[in-house]
Design a protein around this motif. Structure first.
Motif, mmCIF file in Angstrom:
data_model
loop_
_atom_site.group_PDB
_atom_site.id
_atom_site.type_symbol
_atom_site.label_atom_id
_atom_site.label_comp_id
_atom_site.label_asym_id
_atom_site.label_seq_id
_atom_site.Cartn_x
_atom_site.Cartn_y
_atom_site.Cartn_z
ATOM 1 N N TYR A 163 0.816 -1.210 0.000
ATOM 2 C CA TYR A 163 0.000 0.000 0.000
ATOM 3 C C TYR A 163 0.853 1.264 0.000
ATOM 4 O O TYR A 163 0.424 2.305 -0.511
ATOM 5 C CB TYR A 163 -0.942 -0.004 1.208
ATOM 6 C CG TYR A 163 -2.108 -0.943 1.043
ATOM 7 C CD1 TYR A 163 -3.198 -0.590 0.262
ATOM 8 C CD2 TYR A 163 -2.121 -2.199 1.655
ATOM 9 C CE1 TYR A 163 -4.272 -1.451 0.093
ATOM 10 C CE2 TYR A 163 -3.186 -3.055 1.491
ATOM 11 C CZ TYR A 163 -4.256 -2.681 0.706
ATOM 12 O OH TYR A 163 -5.312 -3.538 0.528
ATOM 13 N N ILE A 166 1.581 2.865 -3.361
ATOM 14 C CA ILE A 166 0.510 3.577 -4.052
ATOM 15 C C ILE A 166 0.443 5.000 -3.504
ATOM 16 O O ILE A 166 0.364 5.203 -2.293
ATOM 17 C CB ILE A 166 -0.842 2.869 -3.842
ATOM 18 C CG1 ILE A 166 -0.788 1.444 -4.385
ATOM 19 C CG2 ILE A 166 -1.972 3.652 -4.518
ATOM 20 C CD1 ILE A 166 -2.040 0.633 -4.100
ATOM 21 N N LEU A 168 -1.441 8.750 -3.267
ATOM 22 C CA LEU A 168 -2.738 9.402 -3.389
ATOM 23 C C LEU A 168 -2.596 10.718 -4.152
ATOM 24 O O LEU A 168 -1.515 11.326 -4.170
ATOM 25 C CB LEU A 168 -3.327 9.656 -1.998
ATOM 26 C CG LEU A 168 -3.732 8.391 -1.226
ATOM 27 C CD1 LEU A 168 -4.051 8.731 0.222
ATOM 28 C CD2 LEU A 168 -4.932 7.719 -1.881
ATOM 29 N N ARG A 169 -3.674 11.177 -4.774
ATOM 30 C CA ARG A 169 -3.665 12.376 -5.596
ATOM 31 C C ARG A 169 -4.728 13.356 -5.058
ATOM 32 O O ARG A 169 -5.858 13.401 -5.547
ATOM 33 C CB ARG A 169 -3.935 12.030 -7.059
ATOM 34 C CG ARG A 169 -2.956 11.010 -7.631
ATOM 35 C CD ARG A 169 -3.203 10.743 -9.111
ATOM 36 N NE ARG A 169 -2.935 11.943 -9.909
ATOM 37 C CZ ARG A 169 -3.857 12.624 -10.572
ATOM 38 N NH1 ARG A 169 -5.125 12.241 -10.550
ATOM 39 N NH2 ARG A 169 -3.533 13.703 -11.294
ATOM 40 N N THR A 427 -5.874 5.170 4.976
ATOM 41 C CA THR A 427 -5.459 5.413 3.594
ATOM 42 C C THR A 427 -5.344 4.104 2.815
ATOM 43 O O THR A 427 -5.593 4.078 1.606
ATOM 44 C CB THR A 427 -4.115 6.158 3.551
ATOM 45 O OG1 THR A 427 -3.179 5.505 4.425
ATOM 46 C CG2 THR A 427 -4.273 7.609 3.971
ATOM 47 N N LYS A 431 -7.357 3.530 -0.693
ATOM 48 C CA LYS A 431 -6.673 3.134 -1.929
ATOM 49 C C LYS A 431 -7.353 1.915 -2.558
ATOM 50 O O LYS A 431 -7.538 1.860 -3.782
ATOM 51 C CB LYS A 431 -5.200 2.839 -1.630
ATOM 52 C CG LYS A 431 -4.377 4.074 -1.294
ATOM 53 C CD LYS A 431 -2.992 3.721 -0.790
ATOM 54 C CE LYS A 431 -2.221 4.983 -0.383
ATOM 55 N NZ LYS A 431 -0.869 4.666 0.161
ATOM 56 N N LEU A 476 -8.862 14.080 -0.498
ATOM 57 C CA LEU A 476 -8.921 13.711 -1.912
ATOM 58 C C LEU A 476 -10.031 14.449 -2.650
ATOM 59 O O LEU A 476 -10.124 14.383 -3.880
ATOM 60 C CB LEU A 476 -9.134 12.201 -2.055
ATOM 61 C CG LEU A 476 -7.945 11.298 -1.727
ATOM 62 C CD1 LEU A 476 -8.385 9.850 -1.668
ATOM 63 C CD2 LEU A 476 -6.827 11.469 -2.752
ATOM 64 N N CYS A 488 -7.868 8.885 -8.226
ATOM 65 C CA CYS A 488 -7.418 9.287 -6.881
ATOM 66 C C CYS A 488 -6.063 8.699 -6.505
ATOM 67 O O CYS A 488 -5.498 9.068 -5.470
ATOM 68 C CB CYS A 488 -8.443 8.868 -5.831
ATOM 69 S SG CYS A 488 -10.063 9.619 -6.028
ATOM 70 N N VAL A 489 -5.561 7.770 -7.318
ATOM 71 C CA VAL A 489 -4.337 7.050 -6.933
ATOM 72 C C VAL A 489 -3.357 6.986 -8.104
ATOM 73 O O VAL A 489 -3.736 7.051 -9.273
ATOM 74 C CB VAL A 489 -4.653 5.617 -6.454
ATOM 75 C CG1 VAL A 489 -5.431 5.637 -5.156
ATOM 76 C CG2 VAL A 489 -5.417 4.844 -7.521
ATOM 77 N N ASN A 490 -2.094 6.823 -7.750
ATOM 78 C CA ASN A 490 -1.024 6.575 -8.722
ATOM 79 C C ASN A 490 -0.393 5.237 -8.357
ATOM 80 O O ASN A 490 0.238 5.096 -7.303
ATOM 81 C CB ASN A 490 0.014 7.701 -8.662
ATOM 82 C CG ASN A 490 1.154 7.511 -9.641
ATOM 83 O OD1 ASN A 490 1.307 6.451 -10.243
ATOM 84 N ND2 ASN A 490 1.967 8.543 -9.810
ATOM 85 N N THR A 491 -0.569 4.234 -9.228
ATOM 86 C CA THR A 491 -0.105 2.873 -8.935
ATOM 87 C C THR A 491 1.121 2.475 -9.754
ATOM 88 O O THR A 491 1.470 1.295 -9.816
ATOM 89 C CB THR A 491 -1.235 1.856 -9.198
ATOM 90 O OG1 THR A 491 -1.605 1.925 -10.589
ATOM 91 C CG2 THR A 491 -2.447 2.151 -8.334
#
Length: 517
Positions: A163, A166, A168-169, A427, A431, A476, A488-491
């Motif tokens: 986690y 990953i 968050l944006r 969080t 995610k 967010l 909402c996420v960058n993976t």
């Protein structure tokens, strides 16, 4: 009822005559040995001794009376003849030594966090604090069982660290005054929080409140609880006095003797608050949990070990004594022969409740499960908390694998994807929700919450997680769970670890399954 001296009890510690002391009463359990779900050897290790401390945390109230005939109760133990009990190792120092033996740390990696030692659940600010407090309070047996995982604990650790990869944006200029973390599961059940309690066995090892204490805490937060097949309290005790709106699931480990599972399903049907069956598939056989096997041998702390413990009569007996962990004993009688072709039709003949399949770890199995609606209405991506196959993928990896290879699974009408494993922060939950999970499970967190402070400790766990979820959602720019999404996420940091196919980028088995179905 006659009074029996301890010396007489000690004469009966063999398979042909086996007596044990339970709650200051002497029971003849000889006839029960072959039918004990945990196996004969476990009882024989306790033969001729006071087995109360081993028995009580893992057996629901009423088990004795329902399992043994009245004539098995021989009398009361003469307490004056009992030997002085030796102190059982408990507490932080024992656990610390156990960790040092295998090189496992218990902190967060932040020096100040590792120095912080909360004394009450109210002082705990996060789940690591809860675990630290519980670690100081739990017995060696309880800590070893709760903490343990397969082999070298790589999967258990990776469940959480994945986690952190990953990002968050957060968005700005979004009104975040209101935040609603509620969700609907299985199309109709409203829950106030997007997390649930995964099936977690043997809760009374950590605190007398047990699974019923978890249920009362869940009721306060509007959370779902899945009752463990190996709970230390009966399903009836756990759901007693539950509010009408509270819902439960019940975990099923199918037994080799199918009639036992069928009888249990019939019993569960009498509990209207149990709304689905959670068929667990990620541990058809027990994993190798060395902490549990090393530290939790049955009867290891008895002041007068039984003959079996002292002089094992065969290599097989010696091996069983050496590996008598709690986890392994729970799998006695569990069926290893379940298949898509045979098991779901068998279940359909014995329950009309929705089925949730727990333990999906590949996109292929997720795709197959989605084709079994409406009987199967959800899956839980899970590797059994890292307690089964070490180096199996974290559930969040499996979710990303589904998104890559069969995203239609996440859009199948009447079918949901849940996950559990490694959740330490709100969080983490956010995610998973952003990537398509409908709900997120916690297991060890509930058990450590019990160990830290009983029902109040579990409530503190849920309070912490709910607060962290709401904070993350607000930052967010999402006021409702439905607004969370991949944006909402960058993976990117995780993508390189996601399964590409048998040849690293070509056709997968999932493609072939899709073409057949």
């Amino acid at each position: 009822m006659r009074t029996i001296p301890y010396t007489e009890v000690q004469l009966h510690k063999s398979a042909s005559s086996c007596w044990v002391i339970l709650y200051d009463q002497v029971w003849d359990v000889t006839a029960f040995l072959p039918s004990h779900p945990g196996g004969t050897k476990i009882i024989l290790q306790l033969a001729g001794s006071d087995a109360t401390s081993e028995y009580d945390p893992v057996h629901p109230e009423g088990t004795l009376e329902s399992s043994l005939p009245p004539e098995a109760l021989l009398g009361k133990i003469d307490l004056a003849t009992m030997p002085k009990a030796e102190a059982v190792e408990v507490g932080r120092e024992v656990v610390k030594r156990a960790k040092q033996e295998v090189g496992v740390g218990g902190g967060t990696g932040h020096p100040q966090d590792d120095e912080w030692k909360p004394e009450t659940v109210e002082q705990c600010l996060n789940l690591n604090d809860i675990e630290r407090l519980a670690t100081r309070k739990l017995s060696k047996k309880a800590w070893s069982y709760y903490f343990s995982a397969g082999d070298d604990l790589h999967t258990k650790s990776h469940n959480n660290t994945a986690y952190r990869q990953i990002l968050l944006r957060p968005r700005i200029f979004v009104d975040c005054t209101l935040c609603d973390p509620s969700i609907n599961l299985l199309g109709k059940h409203k829950l106030q929080v997007p997390f649930f309690v995964s099936p977690a066995a043997m809760a009374r090892l950590g605190h007398p409140d047990g699974e019923a204490g978890i249920a009362r805490a869940a009721a306060k937060f509007g959370a779902l609880q899945i009752i463990s097949n190996n709970a230390s309290q009966t399903p009836e005790q756990i759901v007693a006095n539950a509010p009408e709106e509270q819902i439960f699931g019940w975990q099923l480990y199918v037994q080799t003797t199918r009639a036992k599972s069928e009888a249990m399903l019939a019993r569960i049907h009498a509990l209207p608050s149990v709304r689905f069956i959670c068929l667990t598939l990620d541990a058809p056989v027990p994993g190798k949990r060395e902490h549990d096997e090393r530290s939790s041998n049955v009867a290891a702390s008895l002041p007068s070990p039984s003959a079996l413990t002292s002089t094992p009569d065969s290599a097989e007996s010696r091996a069983e004594v050496a590996s008598g962990g709690v986890g392994k004993s729970l799998f006695a009688g569990t069926a290893p022969d379940l298949t898509w072709r045979t098991t779901l039709p068998w279940l359909a003949a014995h329950t009309s409740l929705p089925i949730v399949l727990k333990g999906v770890q590949t996109h292929e199995d997720a795709l197959l499960a989605s084709r079994h609606t409406p009987q199967v209405q959800a899956i839980i991506l899970s590797n059994h908390g890292g307690r089964a196959l070490d180096t199996a993928p974290p559930a969040i990896h499996t979710l990303l694998e589904i998104r890559r290879h069969c995203p239609e699974v996440l859009k199948t009408p009447g079918f949901e994807v849940w996950l559990d494993g490694g959740i330490k922060r709100g969080t983490d939950i956010v995610k998973a929700l952003a990537l398509g999970a409908k709900a997120v499970g916690i297991g060890r967190a509930a058990l450590f919450g019990l160990g830290a402070g009983g029902q109040g400790g579990v409530e503190r766990v849920m309070e912490i997680l709910r607060g962290e979820v709401e904070t993350a959602m607000r930052l967010l720019g999402c006021g409702r769970v439905e607004e969370l999404g991949p944006r909402c996420v960058n993976t990117r940091s995780l993508e390189r670890d996601i399964y590409l196919g048998e040849d690293g980028g070509g056709e997968t088995e999932g493609d072939r399954i899709r073409s057949r179905l």
